[in-house]
Design a protein around this motif. Sequence first.
Motif, PDB file in Angstrom:
ATOM      1  N   PHE A   8       0.826  -1.204   0.000  1.00  0.00           N
ATOM      2  CA  PHE A   8       0.000   0.000   0.000  1.00  0.00           C
ATOM      3  C   PHE A   8       0.863   1.258   0.000  1.00  0.00           C
ATOM      4  O   PHE A   8       0.536   2.249  -0.632  1.00  0.00           O
ATOM      5  CB  PHE A   8      -0.950   0.034   1.199  1.00  0.00           C
ATOM      6  N   GLY A   9       1.982   1.232   0.728  1.00  0.00           N
ATOM      7  CA  GLY A   9       2.880   2.379   0.756  1.00  0.00           C
ATOM      8  C   GLY A   9       3.424   2.711  -0.615  1.00  0.00           C
ATOM      9  O   GLY A   9       3.549   3.879  -0.984  1.00  0.00           O
ATOM     10  N   LEU A  10       3.733   1.688  -1.399  1.00  0.00           N
ATOM     11  CA  LEU A  10       4.213   1.912  -2.763  1.00  0.00           C
ATOM     12  C   LEU A  10       3.102   2.465  -3.655  1.00  0.00           C
ATOM     13  O   LEU A  10       3.345   3.315  -4.500  1.00  0.00           O
ATOM     14  CB  LEU A  10       4.750   0.598  -3.343  1.00  0.00           C
ATOM     15  N   ILE A  11       1.898   1.988  -3.446  1.00  0.00           N
ATOM     16  CA  ILE A  11       0.761   2.440  -4.256  1.00  0.00           C
ATOM     17  C   ILE A  11       0.419   3.891  -3.947  1.00  0.00           C
ATOM     18  O   ILE A  11       0.104   4.667  -4.845  1.00  0.00           O
ATOM     19  CB  ILE A  11      -0.465   1.527  -4.028  1.00  0.00           C
ATOM     20  N   THR A  12       0.489   4.293  -2.671  1.00  0.00           N
ATOM     21  CA  THR A  12       0.120   5.660  -2.304  1.00  0.00           C
ATOM     22  C   THR A  12       0.994   6.697  -2.968  1.00  0.00           C
ATOM     23  O   THR A  12       0.534   7.799  -3.242  1.00  0.00           O
ATOM     24  CB  THR A  12       0.209   5.920  -0.794  1.00  0.00           C
ATOM     25  N   ALA A  13       2.246   6.374  -3.210  1.00  0.00           N
ATOM     26  CA  ALA A  13       3.145   7.324  -3.863  1.00  0.00           C
ATOM     27  C   ALA A  13       2.678   7.651  -5.280  1.00  0.00           C
ATOM     28  O   ALA A  13       2.945   8.731  -5.789  1.00  0.00           O
ATOM     29  CB  ALA A  13       4.559   6.755  -3.892  1.00  0.00           C
ATOM     30  N   GLU A  14       1.954   6.738  -5.897  1.00  0.00           N
ATOM     31  CA  GLU A  14       1.513   6.913  -7.282  1.00  0.00           C
ATOM     32  C   GLU A  14       0.115   7.514  -7.412  1.00  0.00           C
ATOM     33  O   GLU A  14      -0.252   7.970  -8.488  1.00  0.00           O
ATOM     34  CB  GLU A  14       1.529   5.567  -7.998  1.00  0.00           C
ATOM     35  N   HIS A  15      -0.678   7.471  -6.351  1.00  0.00           N
ATOM     36  CA  HIS A  15      -2.065   7.913  -6.441  1.00  0.00           C
ATOM     37  C   HIS A  15      -2.287   9.170  -5.607  1.00  0.00           C
ATOM     38  O   HIS A  15      -2.038   9.167  -4.401  1.00  0.00           O
ATOM     39  CB  HIS A  15      -3.012   6.797  -5.995  1.00  0.00           C
ATOM     40  N   PRO A  16      -2.767  10.229  -6.232  1.00  0.00           N
ATOM     41  CA  PRO A  16      -2.875  11.522  -5.551  1.00  0.00           C
ATOM     42  C   PRO A  16      -3.899  11.573  -4.421  1.00  0.00           C
ATOM     43  O   PRO A  16      -3.777  12.412  -3.541  1.00  0.00           O
ATOM     44  CB  PRO A  16      -3.265  12.485  -6.670  1.00  0.00           C
ATOM     45  N   TYR A  17      -4.893  10.689  -4.409  1.00  0.00           N
ATOM     46  CA  TYR A  17      -5.936  10.771  -3.389  1.00  0.00           C
ATOM     47  C   TYR A  17      -5.712   9.842  -2.199  1.00  0.00           C
ATOM     48  O   TYR A  17      -6.442   9.902  -1.235  1.00  0.00           O
ATOM     49  CB  TYR A  17      -7.315  10.481  -3.994  1.00  0.00           C
ATOM     50  N   MET A  18      -4.713   8.989  -2.265  1.00  0.00           N
ATOM     51  CA  MET A  18      -4.462   8.062  -1.162  1.00  0.00           C
ATOM     52  C   MET A  18      -3.568   8.719  -0.124  1.00  0.00           C
ATOM     53  O   MET A  18      -2.465   9.161  -0.422  1.00  0.00           O
ATOM     54  CB  MET A  18      -3.815   6.771  -1.669  1.00  0.00           C
ATOM     55  N   GLY A  19      -4.054   8.773   1.117  1.00  0.00           N
ATOM     56  CA  GLY A  19      -3.287   9.370   2.203  1.00  0.00           C
ATOM     57  C   GLY A  19      -2.740   8.295   3.128  1.00  0.00           C
ATOM     58  O   GLY A  19      -2.123   7.340   2.684  1.00  0.00           O
ATOM     59  N   ASP A  20      -3.016   8.435   4.405  1.00  0.00           N
ATOM     60  CA  ASP A  20      -2.513   7.519   5.417  1.00  0.00           C
ATOM     61  C   ASP A  20      -3.157   6.142   5.278  1.00  0.00           C
ATOM     62  O   ASP A  20      -4.332   6.022   4.951  1.00  0.00           O
ATOM     63  CB  ASP A  20      -2.802   8.087   6.804  1.00  0.00           C
ATOM     64  N   ILE A  21      -2.363   5.112   5.536  1.00  0.00           N
ATOM     65  CA  ILE A  21      -2.858   3.732   5.501  1.00  0.00           C
ATOM     66  C   ILE A  21      -2.485   3.066   6.812  1.00  0.00           C
ATOM     67  O   ILE A  21      -1.354   3.182   7.275  1.00  0.00           O
ATOM     68  CB  ILE A  21      -2.222   2.952   4.341  1.00  0.00           C
ATOM     69  N   ARG A  22      -3.453   2.401   7.422  1.00  0.00           N
ATOM     70  CA  ARG A  22      -3.172   1.683   8.666  1.00  0.00           C
ATOM     71  C   ARG A  22      -4.135   0.514   8.778  1.00  0.00           C
ATOM     72  O   ARG A  22      -5.162   0.477   8.117  1.00  0.00           O
ATOM     73  CB  ARG A  22      -3.270   2.612   9.866  1.00  0.00           C
ATOM     74  N   VAL A  30      -7.708   3.108   4.389  1.00  0.00           N
ATOM     75  CA  VAL A  30      -6.993   4.029   3.508  1.00  0.00           C
ATOM     76  C   VAL A  30      -7.720   5.365   3.576  1.00  0.00           C
ATOM     77  O   VAL A  30      -8.900   5.453   3.259  1.00  0.00           O
ATOM     78  CB  VAL A  30      -6.972   3.526   2.043  1.00  0.00           C
ATOM     79  N   GLU A  31      -7.013   6.403   4.022  1.00  0.00           N
ATOM     80  CA  GLU A  31      -7.611   7.736   4.049  1.00  0.00           C
ATOM     81  C   GLU A  31      -7.509   8.348   2.662  1.00  0.00           C
ATOM     82  O   GLU A  31      -6.448   8.339   2.050  1.00  0.00           O
ATOM     83  CB  GLU A  31      -6.889   8.628   5.059  1.00  0.00           C
ATOM     84  N   MET A  32      -8.610   8.876   2.189  1.00  0.00           N
ATOM     85  CA  MET A  32      -8.644   9.522   0.883  1.00  0.00           C
ATOM     86  C   MET A  32      -8.564  11.031   1.109  1.00  0.00           C
ATOM     87  O   MET A  32      -9.352  11.587   1.873  1.00  0.00           O
ATOM     88  CB  MET A  32      -9.930   9.159   0.148  1.00  0.00           C
ATOM     89  N   GLU A  33      -7.601  11.685   0.452  1.00  0.00           N
ATOM     90  CA  GLU A  33      -7.341  13.098   0.678  1.00  0.00           C
ATOM     91  C   GLU A  33      -7.307  13.873  -0.639  1.00  0.00           C
ATOM     92  O   GLU A  33      -6.847  13.361  -1.649  1.00  0.00           O
ATOM     93  CB  GLU A  33      -5.993  13.281   1.388  1.00  0.00           C
ATOM     94  N   GLU A  34      -7.786  15.109  -0.598  1.00  0.00           N
ATOM     95  CA  GLU A  34      -7.695  16.002  -1.753  1.00  0.00           C
ATOM     96  C   GLU A  34      -6.257  16.470  -1.932  1.00  0.00           C
ATOM     97  O   GLU A  34      -5.781  16.607  -3.047  1.00  0.00           O
ATOM     98  CB  GLU A  34      -8.594  17.230  -1.580  1.00  0.00           C
ATOM     99  N   ASP A  35      -5.589  16.753  -0.823  1.00  0.00           N
ATOM    100  CA  ASP A  35      -4.241  17.296  -0.848  1.00  0.00           C
ATOM    101  C   ASP A  35      -3.421  16.594   0.223  1.00  0.00           C
ATOM    102  O   ASP A  35      -3.778  16.611   1.397  1.00  0.00           O
ATOM    103  CB  ASP A  35      -4.292  18.804  -0.580  1.00  0.00           C
TER     104      ASP A  35
END
Length: 58
Positions: A8-22, A30-35
Motif C-alpha cells: 500500500f505504501g508503494l501504491i500511495t506514492a503513485e495515487h494523488p488521493y491516497m493518504g494515510d494507511i493503517r 486508507v484515508e482519501m485526501e484532496e491534498d
Amino acid sequence: MIPVLTIFGLITAEHPYMGDIRGLGFFQEVEMEEDKITMEPASYAHVLKIVSDCKENG
C-alpha cells in the motif's frame, strides 16, 4: 511475502488521493485526501468515483 502495508505504501506514492494507511491483518484503512500536504479529506464526488472504479475493476 511482502507485507500489505509495504505494498500500500508503494501504491500511495503513485495515487494523488491516497493518504494515510493503517490496519491490522485483513482490516485495512486508507484515508482519501484532496491534498497530501494539508490532509484535506477527499470530496464526496472523488470518493464515489474511487468506489465505482473499485467495483468495476474488482
